[in-house]
Design a protein around this motif. Structure first.
Motif, PDB file in Angstrom:
ATOM      1  N   VAL A  20      12.854   2.903  -4.662  1.00  0.00           N
ATOM      2  CA  VAL A  20      12.392   1.543  -4.378  1.00  0.00           C
ATOM      3  C   VAL A  20      13.384   0.906  -3.419  1.00  0.00           C
ATOM      4  N   ILE A  21      12.883   0.427  -2.285  1.00  0.00           N
ATOM      5  CA  ILE A  21      13.697  -0.172  -1.230  1.00  0.00           C
ATOM      6  C   ILE A  21      13.847  -1.677  -1.446  1.00  0.00           C
ATOM      7  N   ASP A  22      12.727  -2.339  -1.704  1.00  0.00           N
ATOM      8  CA  ASP A  22      12.727  -3.799  -1.835  1.00  0.00           C
ATOM      9  C   ASP A  22      11.329  -4.252  -2.215  1.00  0.00           C
ATOM     10  N   THR A  23      11.126  -5.564  -2.236  1.00  0.00           N
ATOM     11  CA  THR A  23       9.797  -6.136  -2.414  1.00  0.00           C
ATOM     12  C   THR A  23       9.491  -6.991  -1.188  1.00  0.00           C
ATOM     13  N   ALA A  24       8.218  -7.273  -0.996  1.00  0.00           N
ATOM     14  CA  ALA A  24       7.772  -8.122   0.112  1.00  0.00           C
ATOM     15  C   ALA A  24       6.545  -8.893  -0.359  1.00  0.00           C
ATOM     16  N   ARG A  25       6.291 -10.018   0.289  1.00  0.00           N
ATOM     17  CA  ARG A  25       5.168 -10.869  -0.087  1.00  0.00           C
ATOM     18  C   ARG A  25       4.173 -10.920   1.081  1.00  0.00           C
ATOM     19  N   CYS A  26       2.888 -10.786   0.759  1.00  0.00           N
ATOM     20  CA  CYS A  26       1.830 -10.836   1.764  1.00  0.00           C
ATOM     21  C   CYS A  26       1.632 -12.284   2.231  1.00  0.00           C
ATOM     22  N   SER A  27       1.620 -12.487   3.541  1.00  0.00           N
ATOM     23  CA  SER A  27       1.475 -13.836   4.092  1.00  0.00           C
ATOM     24  C   SER A  27       0.064 -14.398   3.901  1.00  0.00           C
ATOM     25  N   GLU A  28      -0.913 -13.541   3.672  1.00  0.00           N
ATOM     26  CA  GLU A  28      -2.298 -13.991   3.525  1.00  0.00           C
ATOM     27  C   GLU A  28      -2.659 -14.305   2.068  1.00  0.00           C
ATOM     28  N   THR A  29      -2.169 -13.490   1.152  1.00  0.00           N
ATOM     29  CA  THR A  29      -2.578 -13.634  -0.250  1.00  0.00           C
ATOM     30  C   THR A  29      -1.449 -14.090  -1.166  1.00  0.00           C
ATOM     31  N   ASP A  30      -0.222 -14.056  -0.683  1.00  0.00           N
ATOM     32  CA  ASP A  30       0.981 -14.387  -1.444  1.00  0.00           C
ATOM     33  C   ASP A  30       1.265 -13.355  -2.539  1.00  0.00           C
ATOM     34  N   GLU A  31       0.553 -12.218  -2.528  1.00  0.00           N
ATOM     35  CA  GLU A  31       0.782 -11.165  -3.522  1.00  0.00           C
ATOM     36  C   GLU A  31       2.086 -10.443  -3.197  1.00  0.00           C
ATOM     37  N   TYR A  33       4.541  -7.170  -3.207  1.00  0.00           N
ATOM     38  CA  TYR A  33       4.418  -5.717  -3.109  1.00  0.00           C
ATOM     39  C   TYR A  33       5.774  -5.049  -3.254  1.00  0.00           C
ATOM     40  N   VAL A  34       5.756  -3.806  -3.729  1.00  0.00           N
ATOM     41  CA  VAL A  34       6.956  -2.977  -3.822  1.00  0.00           C
ATOM     42  C   VAL A  34       6.962  -2.050  -2.605  1.00  0.00           C
ATOM     43  N   ILE A  35       8.121  -1.949  -1.953  1.00  0.00           N
ATOM     44  CA  ILE A  35       8.296  -1.039  -0.818  1.00  0.00           C
ATOM     45  C   ILE A  35       9.094   0.150  -1.331  1.00  0.00           C
ATOM     46  N   TYR A  36       8.542   1.350  -1.165  1.00  0.00           N
ATOM     47  CA  TYR A  36       9.213   2.528  -1.717  1.00  0.00           C
ATOM     48  C   TYR A  36       9.002   3.756  -0.835  1.00  0.00           C
ATOM     49  N   ALA A  44       9.120  11.596   4.542  1.00  0.00           N
ATOM     50  CA  ALA A  44       8.163  10.640   3.986  1.00  0.00           C
ATOM     51  C   ALA A  44       8.285   9.267   4.624  1.00  0.00           C
ATOM     52  N   GLU A  45       7.144   8.654   4.844  1.00  0.00           N
ATOM     53  CA  GLU A  45       7.075   7.281   5.341  1.00  0.00           C
ATOM     54  C   GLU A  45       7.269   6.308   4.179  1.00  0.00           C
ATOM     55  N   LEU A  46       7.478   5.052   4.504  1.00  0.00           N
ATOM     56  CA  LEU A  46       7.524   4.007   3.482  1.00  0.00           C
ATOM     57  C   LEU A  46       6.106   3.719   3.006  1.00  0.00           C
ATOM     58  N   TRP A  47       5.988   3.406   1.734  1.00  0.00           N
ATOM     59  CA  TRP A  47       4.713   3.037   1.140  1.00  0.00           C
ATOM     60  C   TRP A  47       4.868   1.686   0.451  1.00  0.00           C
ATOM     61  N   ILE A  48       3.738   1.007   0.233  1.00  0.00           N
ATOM     62  CA  ILE A  48       3.740  -0.232  -0.543  1.00  0.00           C
ATOM     63  C   ILE A  48       2.691  -0.130  -1.643  1.00  0.00           C
ATOM     64  N   ARG A  49       2.930  -0.859  -2.712  1.00  0.00           N
ATOM     65  CA  ARG A  49       1.994  -0.921  -3.836  1.00  0.00           C
ATOM     66  C   ARG A  49       2.152  -2.310  -4.442  1.00  0.00           C
ATOM     67  N   PRO A  50       1.074  -2.930  -4.899  1.00  0.00           N
ATOM     68  CA  PRO A  50       1.219  -4.225  -5.556  1.00  0.00           C
ATOM     69  C   PRO A  50       2.218  -4.142  -6.718  1.00  0.00           C
ATOM     70  N   LEU A  51       3.080  -5.138  -6.809  1.00  0.00           N
ATOM     71  CA  LEU A  51       4.087  -5.171  -7.857  1.00  0.00           C
ATOM     72  C   LEU A  51       3.450  -5.057  -9.245  1.00  0.00           C
ATOM     73  N   THR A  52       2.356  -5.749  -9.465  1.00  0.00           N
ATOM     74  CA  THR A  52       1.706  -5.706 -10.778  1.00  0.00           C
ATOM     75  C   THR A  52       1.261  -4.293 -11.127  1.00  0.00           C
ATOM     76  N   MET A  53       0.761  -3.541 -10.157  1.00  0.00           N
ATOM     77  CA  MET A  53       0.340  -2.166 -10.390  1.00  0.00           C
ATOM     78  C   MET A  53       1.555  -1.261 -10.609  1.00  0.00           C
ATOM     79  N   PHE A  54       2.608  -1.471  -9.840  1.00  0.00           N
ATOM     80  CA  PHE A  54       3.822  -0.660  -9.959  1.00  0.00           C
ATOM     81  C   PHE A  54       4.408  -0.769 -11.362  1.00  0.00           C
TER      82      PHE A  54
END
Length: 73
Positions: A20-31, A33-36, A44-54
Motif C-alpha cells: 500500500v502506497i497511500d490513499t487518494a480522494r476522487c475529485s468527482e465523488t469524494d470517495e 481510494y487505496v493506491i497499491y 507491476a503498475e499501480l492499482w487503486i481500489r475503493p477504501l471501503t472495499m479494501f
C-alpha cells in the motif's frame, strides 16, 4: 466498525502480497481510494481500489476473513 488503513504490506485473501502506497480522494465523488502495487510482479503498475472495499471482510469456504490482511511495513 471500519478498520484503519496502515501503509505497508498486505496479503490478499487469495494469497498474493501488495504494497500500500497511500490513499487518494476522487475529485468527482469524494470517495477515498487505496493506491497499491502488487509484489508478485516486478513490473507491476499501480492499482487503486475503493477504501471501503479494501478494508471489507469476505467469506470463503464458510470462513469470514479480511479481504486484505496487514502483514507489516
Amino acid at each position: 466498525m471500519q478498520r484503519e488503513l496502515k501503509i505497508g504490506k498486505y496479503r490478499h485473501f487469495k494469497g498474493n502480497e501488495y504494497q500500500v502506497i497511500d490513499t487518494a480522494r476522487c475529485s468527482e465523488t469524494d470517495e477515498e481510494y487505496v493506491i497499491y502495487r502488487p509484489q508478485h510482479d516486478a513490473d507491476a503498475e499501480l492499482w487503486i481500489r475503493p477504501l471501503t472495499m479494501f478494508l471489507e471482510t469476505v467469506e470463503r469456504g464458510g470462513k469470514v476473513m479480511e479481504r486484505f490482511e496487514y502483514i507489516g511495513d
